[in-house]
Design a protein around this motif. Structure first.
Motif, PDB file in Angstrom:
ATOM      1  N   THR A 274     -10.368  22.922 -12.718  1.00  0.00           N
ATOM      2  CA  THR A 274     -10.249  21.724 -13.052  1.00  0.00           C
ATOM      3  C   THR A 274      -9.849  21.400 -14.131  1.00  0.00           C
ATOM      4  OG1 THR A 274     -12.728  20.982 -13.043  1.00  0.00           O
ATOM      5  CG2 THR A 274     -11.490  21.184 -10.795  1.00  0.00           C
ATOM      6  N   ARG A 275     -10.682  21.726 -14.943  1.00  0.00           N
ATOM      7  CA  ARG A 275     -10.840  21.209 -16.896  1.00  0.00           C
ATOM      8  C   ARG A 275      -8.756  21.665 -17.237  1.00  0.00           C
ATOM      9  NH1 ARG A 275     -14.717  22.763 -21.696  1.00  0.00           N
ATOM     10  NH2 ARG A 275     -13.149  22.040 -23.335  1.00  0.00           N
ATOM     11  N   ARG A 276      -9.460  22.962 -16.850  1.00  0.00           N
ATOM     12  CA  ARG A 276      -7.687  23.168 -17.010  1.00  0.00           C
ATOM     13  C   ARG A 276      -6.623  22.947 -16.142  1.00  0.00           C
ATOM     14  NH1 ARG A 276      -4.633  25.024 -21.496  1.00  0.00           N
ATOM     15  NH2 ARG A 276      -2.901  26.600 -20.590  1.00  0.00           N
ATOM     16  N   LEU A 277      -6.554  22.819 -15.655  1.00  0.00           N
ATOM     17  CA  LEU A 277      -5.713  21.567 -14.391  1.00  0.00           C
ATOM     18  C   LEU A 277      -5.475  20.742 -15.676  1.00  0.00           C
ATOM     19  CD1 LEU A 277      -6.456  22.502 -11.094  1.00  0.00           C
ATOM     20  CD2 LEU A 277      -4.525  23.510 -13.044  1.00  0.00           C
ATOM     21  N   ALA A 278      -6.381  19.809 -15.815  1.00  0.00           N
ATOM     22  CA  ALA A 278      -6.444  18.236 -16.601  1.00  0.00           C
ATOM     23  C   ALA A 278      -6.270  18.556 -17.340  1.00  0.00           C
ATOM     24  CB  ALA A 278      -8.001  17.622 -16.534  1.00  0.00           C
ATOM     25  N   GLU A 279      -6.183  19.655 -18.438  1.00  0.00           N
ATOM     26  CA  GLU A 279      -5.567  19.746 -20.112  1.00  0.00           C
ATOM     27  C   GLU A 279      -4.036  19.959 -19.728  1.00  0.00           C
ATOM     28  OE1 GLU A 279      -7.230  23.358 -21.754  1.00  0.00           O
ATOM     29  OE2 GLU A 279      -8.895  22.018 -21.840  1.00  0.00           O
ATOM     30  N   LEU A 280      -3.898  20.550 -18.402  1.00  0.00           N
ATOM     31  CA  LEU A 280      -2.282  21.011 -18.414  1.00  0.00           C
ATOM     32  C   LEU A 280      -1.036  19.828 -17.922  1.00  0.00           C
ATOM     33  CD1 LEU A 280      -2.729  24.548 -16.399  1.00  0.00           C
ATOM     34  CD2 LEU A 280      -1.813  24.136 -18.650  1.00  0.00           C
ATOM     35  N   ALA A 281      -2.122  19.539 -17.156  1.00  0.00           N
ATOM     36  CA  ALA A 281      -1.490  18.254 -17.142  1.00  0.00           C
ATOM     37  C   ALA A 281      -0.815  17.340 -17.861  1.00  0.00           C
ATOM     38  CB  ALA A 281      -2.025  17.148 -15.643  1.00  0.00           C
ATOM     39  N   GLU A 282      -1.709  17.259 -19.357  1.00  0.00           N
ATOM     40  CA  GLU A 282      -1.003  16.084 -20.264  1.00  0.00           C
ATOM     41  C   GLU A 282      -0.772  17.250 -21.724  1.00  0.00           C
ATOM     42  OE1 GLU A 282      -2.326  13.461 -20.720  1.00  0.00           O
ATOM     43  OE2 GLU A 282      -3.342  13.307 -18.492  1.00  0.00           O
ATOM     44  N   ASP A 283      -0.006  18.758 -21.176  1.00  0.00           N
ATOM     45  CA  ASP A 283       0.629  19.264 -21.828  1.00  0.00           C
ATOM     46  C   ASP A 283       2.053  19.164 -21.720  1.00  0.00           C
ATOM     47  OD1 ASP A 283       2.071  21.122 -23.122  1.00  0.00           O
ATOM     48  OD2 ASP A 283       0.215  22.985 -22.918  1.00  0.00           O
ATOM     49  N   ARG A 284       2.748  18.434 -22.911  1.00  0.00           N
ATOM     50  CA  ARG A 284       4.260  17.627 -22.592  1.00  0.00           C
ATOM     51  C   ARG A 284       4.927  19.412 -22.412  1.00  0.00           C
ATOM     52  NH1 ARG A 284       5.327  12.578 -26.313  1.00  0.00           N
ATOM     53  NH2 ARG A 284       4.128  11.054 -25.100  1.00  0.00           N
ATOM     54  N   ARG A 285       4.430  20.288 -23.435  1.00  0.00           N
ATOM     55  CA  ARG A 285       5.991  21.481 -23.585  1.00  0.00           C
ATOM     56  C   ARG A 285       5.264  22.511 -22.355  1.00  0.00           C
ATOM     57  NH1 ARG A 285       4.934  26.704 -27.581  1.00  0.00           N
ATOM     58  NH2 ARG A 285       6.348  27.663 -27.282  1.00  0.00           N
TER      59      ARG A 285
END
Length: 888
Positions: free
Chosen positions: A63-74
């Motif tokens: 879930t941590r990685r998913l949260a990071e990706l949800a904020e990754d504009r690229r």
């Protein structure tokens, strides 16, 4: 401690990442590089451990990685682009839609208005991706490629199959090289599937009646293959008793009754699943039903029963169903056909079982082997498939010929070349089987979009650009792919030896297995005896010399599975494995267990030569060599299947065969002769060509063959070409016939057929004469004779028949070959004896031994073939040569 129950906990994706779920559930990712690259970037390590399966990936990422990706504009921009591309792909117009509208000027293309609104495609197995292991071999891979190509072309296909909870089987080896089978349980919730739900939210199901008042229930799962829905029926549901729950346990498992139940569920349940799917989604109902092999043949019975419920009788329903049915046969030998005891079939279609409203005698009649040499006590699924389909085909030109001969007993009185079985040569789905490196080389040359079009739509003009790729680039690509295969083989070989019980200290030699600069030959397929896995071992010393040649060595990578019940095939594998275990050659020849799609996608591109040495003509098509060819691999094969059709010396080599000779009768002698021919080719032509270097230090002549393979063979072997042929030659005519057979017309046709069959015994050819019969047995080229015939039609009228003159060269037994058929016109009648006169020209248009005869056939505007009824009348022997029936 072992769990008492297992279930799947799905991740909750952040809202910004919801498109990932849609992308994971559409199997287009399995052939779309950008989508796979996107999923790999989610978590490269977990992507590798998931085997490249997006559903498994998303089920394991933190879930941590998913949260990071949800904020990754690229990442979100990439996600939006890939999701938009999928949306355009599944909704935009493609080849089929453009063809249906006509050309750029609005002119309808040939057959455009006849295109079916939908086609239902039934197969017992589908090889879409390793992440959905519902295939055993070529039949399933072909079915998967058919669906993918249909999606790329926009053909409105609905796939129908079964969901096997154990799939086929996983293969490993014992220490002594004996095949071991393993059947892991598949959880549908962990597969790229969704349950089809009814309007009330409950799982959609179908059910069948079984003897003794039992019922077989099946749930419908849906896989989305690009634009194409694939419906899979699963009997492992709580409503079933234990026996019925196991109907869909294994692919090609169990005894006769188990197989019969599977095929009833596939055919009858499959039609009901299609009806349910169309009702729930609004998808157009199929106008054409395509049966991929005989396993799904019972679908025709269900459709007849539907029409009987609407007021048609059996015969009229049969005609209506036949008009819209296409049957594809894949076997070149009778032993490959499913045949059931007729009493077993009768019991399952009796009054207290399925389809009680159809007389069981009529059902049995569809599958009975009523021809010479047939067994009246068995029910033949291929025979039923042919009787229930107005259009049938084999899967290569040679296989079409073999099929016409094999099934000619169903059309007595007709020469095999008139049997109404055509051929559509198989193809392979290039985006699935072409290595990314090959695609990138093409994209650099002509652009990514044109390269994608070349692999899906086809067209030789797009492939011609390969001719401009520099030799060095082609050779560097081939070396890179070979090196990747070496790495893959070492990893798989190490895992295999560990499964066989070897420890780390025993496996140091594996680091020296294969060499990226050595000529690499691939051989991978199922292991029935006719494919001759061990032909290369006929002379072990000679093979060893080839492997260890000091200047021109070869190395061989082999894979394949034997059916679990085929001990003969397992012995062949063991023989091969024991040879490959020899320390003298184990760095040059390897057997890799558990052959499947994931392995194949590495194996085809990495080989320089693809070997195929079946007993001719027992290979119906054999598409593995096509997949290899699309990656620049050259074929070394017996002239069988597709290779017989498209072989050219520019593409590879043809292994001489002994079929048609006295040697062919002695199997051991034949294998010795053909193995020697294989060794000769490798020693004298293949290896020297690979190692020969031109002035620039490159194998110029080898590279030229690679270039020719890609340029000229590439467009031919595409699944897109195959599906277009099915659309134009089979689906469109079937749709037109289906629309024509409205209830009243279906009744008219069935009544006419019944009348013709009942009156045919009184049809006769009574007299044949020519206007100027030659004084001797010689005649001049270019002369035209007038042929006059008197025929008896009994209760039939001239509109019911066609009287033909048949002429052509004759062999030593006076059989006509290369025949020409000319209709004769009625000139008089009926006379007092009820005979009619017919007349027409007989052109002497070829030299040499020439002969003619006449025949009478039934004719009707709705017949797809003159041979459809299997009725023909020819002159009686009493007419003899004196009447001009034969002339030499």
């Amino acid at each position: 401690m072992k769990a008492i129950r297992r279930f799947t906990v799905r991740p909750v994706l952040p809202e910004a990442l919801h498109p990932l779920s849609e992308l994971a559930r559409n199997l287009r990712w399995s052939w779309h590089a950008e989508t796979r690259d996107l999923f790999q970037s989610v978590d490269p390590e977990r992507w590798a451990s998931s085997g490249g399966d997006p559903v498994r990936l998303l089920g394991s990422v933190s879930t941590r990685r998913l949260a990071e990706l949800a904020e990754d504009r690229r990442f979100l921009r990439r996600l939006a682009a890939v999701a938009d591309d999928l949306r355009d792909y599944v909704t935009g117009d493609r080849w089929y839609q453009v063809r249906g509208r006509g050309d750029a000027h609005g002119r309808a293309q040939a057959g455009a208005s006849e295109l079916p609104a939908a086609v239902a495609y039934f197969s017992p197995e589908f090889g879409i991706t390793a992440a959905l292991p519902q295939y055993s071999g070529g039949l399933g891979i072909l079915a998967g490629d058919h669906l993918k190509a249909a999606s790329d072309l926009g053909v409105p296909l609905i796939g129908v199959g079964l969901l096997y909870r154990h799939g086929y089987f996983r293969q490993s080896l014992s220490r002594d090289g004996w095949q071991q089978e393993h059947y892991p349980v598949l959880d549908p919730n962990e597969l790229p599937l969704v349950p089809l739900q009814d309007t009330d939210g409950t799982p959609a199901q179908v059910d069948l009646a079984l003897p003794g008042g039992r019922r077989l229930h099946a749930r419908i799962w849906q896989a989305q293959v690009g634009r194409v829905p694939l419906l899979l029926l699963d009997s492992d549901v709580e409503e079933n008793d234990l026996g019925e729950r196991g109907v869909t346990d294994r692919l090609y498992g169990g005894g006769s009754e188990h197989r019969l139940l599977q095929e009833m569920l596939l055919g009858i349940g499959g039609v009901r699943a299609v009806r349910t799917y169309c009702r729930l989604t609004g998808h157009a109902g199929p106008e054409v039903f395509h049966t991929n092999e005989g396993h799904a043949g019972f679908l025709g019975l269900e459709r007849i029963a539907e029409l009987c419920d609407q007021g048609l009788d059996f015969d009229a329903g049969l005609e209506a169903v036949r008009s819209g049915t296409v049957f594809t046969t894949h076997t070149p030998v009778p032993a490959g056909i499913d045949r059931f005891d007729r009493e077993l079939v009768a019991r399952h279609f009796g009054p207290d079982a399925e389809l009680p409203r159809i007389d069981v005698g009529r059902i049995l009649g569809l599958g009975m082997e009523t021809y010479a040499g047939g067994d009246p006590n068995v029910f033949n699924m291929a025979v039923m498939g042919l009787r229930l389909a107005q259009r049938a085909n084999g899967v290569s030109l040679l296989h079409g010929q073999v099929s016409r001969e094999m099934f000619s007993g169903l059309w007595p009185g007709f020469d095999p070349d008139e049997v109404p079985i055509t051929s559509v040569t198989n193809g392979v789905h290039a985006p699935t089987w072409v290595a990314p490196e090959v695609f990138r080389l093409g994209a650099r040359q002509i652009g990514a979009e044109r390269t994608e079009d070349a692999m899906t739509v086809g067209g030789s003009e797009r492939w011609d650009a390969v001719g401009d790729i520099p030799d060095q680039d082609i050779w560097d690509l081939r070396r890179d792919l070979r090196e990747q295969l070496v790495v893959e083989v070492r990893e798989r070989l190490s895992a295999s030896w560990r499964q066989r019980g070897a420890g780390t200290a025993e496996l140091g030699w594996i680091e020296g297995v294969l060499d990226p600069d050595v000529l690499t030959i691939g051989f991978a397929r199922r292991v029935p005896s006719y494919k001759r896995l061990t032909l290369m071992l006929r002379d072990p010393d000679r093979l060893m010399d080839l492997l260890l040649h000091p200047e021109r060595p070869i190395q061989i990578v082999i894979a394949g599975k034997a059916h679990p019940a085929d001990d003969g095939g397992k012995r062949l594998i063991q023989e091969l494995v024991r040879f490959a275990d020899d320390p003298r050659v184990r760095h040059r020849i390897v057997f890799l267990p558990d052959y499947g799609m994931a392995m194949a996608q590495k194996l085809y591109p990495g080989c320089d030569v693809w070997l195929n040495n079946p007993l001719r003509p027992l290979e119906a098509c054999g598409t593995s060599g096509m997949k290899a060819a699309l990656n620049g691999c050259l074929n070394l094969s017996v002239l069988d299947g597709w290779w017989d059709e498209w072989f050219r010396p520019d593409f590879g080599w043809a292994i001489p065969t002994a079929d048609g000779t006295a040697t062919a009768e002695d199997q051991d002698r034949r294998d010795d002769v053909e193995a020697a021919a294989l060794y000769d080719l490798l020693e004298q032509r293949v290896a020297p060509r690979f190692y020969e270097r031109g002035q620039g230090g490159l194998p110029d002549r080898w590279i030229a063959m690679v270039r020719e393979t890609l340029t000229h063979l590439g467009p031919k072997v595409l699944a897109g070409r195959m599906v277009r042929e099915y659309v134009e030659r089979l689906y469109a005519p079937a749709a037109r016939a289906h629309r024509s057979l409205v209830p009243d017309v279906a009744r008219e046709l069935s009544d006419w057929k019944a009348r013709v069959r009942g009156a045919w015994h009184r049809v006769t050819v009574d007299h044949v004469e020519t206007s100027a019969a030659p004084a001797s047995t010689a005649a001049e080229l270019g002369a035209t004779l007038v042929l006059r015939v008197r025929v008896g039609l009994g209760d039939l009228a001239p509109d019911d028949v066609e009287v033909q003159a048949v002429s052509g060269r004759v062999d030593m037994e006076d059989r006509i070959t290369d025949a020409t058929y000319v209709p004769l016109k009625p000139t008089s009648g009926p006379d007092d004896e009820g005979r009619w006169g017919y007349e027409g020209p007989l052109a002497l248009d070829r030299t040499g031994s020439f002969g003619y005869t006449v025949r009478i056939l039934p004719t009707h505007r709705l017949l797809a073939s003159p041979a459809e009824l299997g009725l023909v009348m020819v002159p009686s022997e009493e007419l003899g040569e004196g009447a001009g029936v034969l002339m030499r």
